[in-house]
Motif scaffolding. Structure first.
Motif, PDB file in Angstrom:
ATOM      1  N   HIS A  51      10.256  15.990  22.287  1.00 29.04           N
ATOM      2  CA  HIS A  51      10.356  15.958  20.829  1.00 29.04           C
ATOM      3  C   HIS A  51      10.142  14.572  20.241  1.00 29.04           C
ATOM      4  N   GLY A  52      10.140  13.532  21.073  1.00 24.28           N
ATOM      5  CA  GLY A  52       9.971  12.173  20.585  1.00 24.28           C
ATOM      6  C   GLY A  52      10.926  11.219  21.276  1.00 24.28           C
ATOM      7  N   THR A  53      11.064  10.043  20.712  1.00 26.89           N
ATOM      8  CA  THR A  53      11.911   8.999  21.297  1.00 26.89           C
ATOM      9  C   THR A  53      13.143   8.768  20.444  1.00 26.89           C
ATOM     10  N   ALA A  54      14.308   8.811  21.072  1.00 27.14           N
ATOM     11  CA  ALA A  54      15.568   8.472  20.411  1.00 27.14           C
ATOM     12  C   ALA A  54      15.912   7.040  20.794  1.00 27.14           C
ATOM     13  N   VAL A  55      16.360   6.258  19.805  1.00 29.37           N
ATOM     14  CA  VAL A  55      16.690   4.851  20.043  1.00 29.37           C
ATOM     15  C   VAL A  55      18.064   4.571  19.451  1.00 29.37           C
ATOM     16  N   LYS A  56      18.887   3.848  20.205  1.00 25.92           N
ATOM     17  CA  LYS A  56      20.184   3.379  19.717  1.00 25.92           C
ATOM     18  C   LYS A  56      20.229   1.878  19.931  1.00 25.92           C
ATOM     19  N   VAL A  57      20.673   1.139  18.904  1.00 24.25           N
ATOM     20  CA  VAL A  57      20.757  -0.313  19.019  1.00 24.25           C
ATOM     21  C   VAL A  57      22.113  -0.797  18.514  1.00 24.25           C
ATOM     22  N   ASP A  58      22.604  -1.848  19.138  1.00 23.42           N
ATOM     23  CA  ASP A  58      23.798  -2.560  18.685  1.00 23.42           C
ATOM     24  C   ASP A  58      23.378  -3.995  18.433  1.00 23.42           C
ATOM     25  N   ILE A  59      23.481  -4.422  17.172  1.00 27.59           N
ATOM     26  CA  ILE A  59      23.003  -5.724  16.743  1.00 27.59           C
ATOM     27  C   ILE A  59      24.201  -6.614  16.413  1.00 27.59           C
ATOM     28  N   PRO A  60      24.212  -7.863  16.915  1.00 26.68           N
ATOM     29  CA  PRO A  60      25.339  -8.762  16.636  1.00 26.68           C
ATOM     30  C   PRO A  60      25.437  -9.144  15.149  1.00 26.68           C
ATOM     31  N   VAL A  61      26.585  -9.673  14.779  1.00 26.92           N
ATOM     32  CA  VAL A  61      26.839 -10.134  13.417  1.00 26.92           C
ATOM     33  C   VAL A  61      25.850 -11.247  13.062  1.00 26.92           C
ATOM     34  N   ASN A  62      25.389 -11.237  11.819  1.00 21.48           N
ATOM     35  CA  ASN A  62      24.458 -12.233  11.275  1.00 21.48           C
ATOM     36  C   ASN A  62      23.085 -12.224  11.929  1.00 21.48           C
ATOM     37  N   VAL A  63      22.692 -11.085  12.473  1.00 23.54           N
ATOM     38  CA  VAL A  63      21.362 -10.926  13.073  1.00 23.54           C
ATOM     39  C   VAL A  63      20.662  -9.774  12.375  1.00 23.54           C
ATOM     40  N   THR A  64      19.359  -9.924  12.184  1.00 22.76           N
ATOM     41  CA  THR A  64      18.531  -8.855  11.620  1.00 22.76           C
ATOM     42  C   THR A  64      17.521  -8.448  12.678  1.00 22.76           C
ATOM     43  N   ALA A  65      17.292  -7.151  12.801  1.00 24.67           N
ATOM     44  CA  ALA A  65      16.332  -6.657  13.789  1.00 24.67           C
ATOM     45  C   ALA A  65      15.295  -5.772  13.128  1.00 24.67           C
TER      46      ALA A  65
END
Length: 111
Positions: A47-61
């Motif tokens: 069905h596609g790609t599932a992505v999970k991310v955890d980004i630290p404080v004061n960071v933009t992704a």
């Protein structure tokens, strides 16, 4: 394998782009950066790609999720203050492009 690249000094900005056409169906890991630990998990199904991310404080992704059948994935942030709320930026090279801030964000294939 995670598709994580640091794009600014001090890891102030990141790019996460799971690879396509590698034969891999999933990857999961954490990477220490100068700004804190980044978590990435992706899983590709029919069905596609599932992505999970955890980004630290004061960071933009910038998170780039492979398109499945031309449909953009459903995107959600987990922090109530809105920092992790994904903002859709468009489509580039067969990927849906989002910007996210600190916190946990998920991207799931559209139904």
């Amino acid at each position: 394998m995670l598709g994580l690249n640091i794009t600014a000094p001090g890891a102030a900005t990141l790019r996460i782009r799971p690879p396509r056409d590698t034969g891999l169906t999933h990857a999961e890991g954490t990477v220490w950066t100068q700004a804190g630990t980044v978590g990435v998990r992706w899983n590709t199904t029919a069905h596609g790609t599932a992505v999970k991310v955890d980004i630290p404080v004061n960071v933009t992704a910038e998170v780039q999720v492979p398109l499945a059948g031309g449909r953009t994935p459903e995107a959600r942030g987990a922090w109530p203050d809105g920092a992790s709320t994904p903002r859709f930026r468009g489509v580039r090279d067969g990927y849906a492009v989002y910007t996210v801030g600190s916190g946990h964000s998920t991207f799931t294939p559209a139904a």
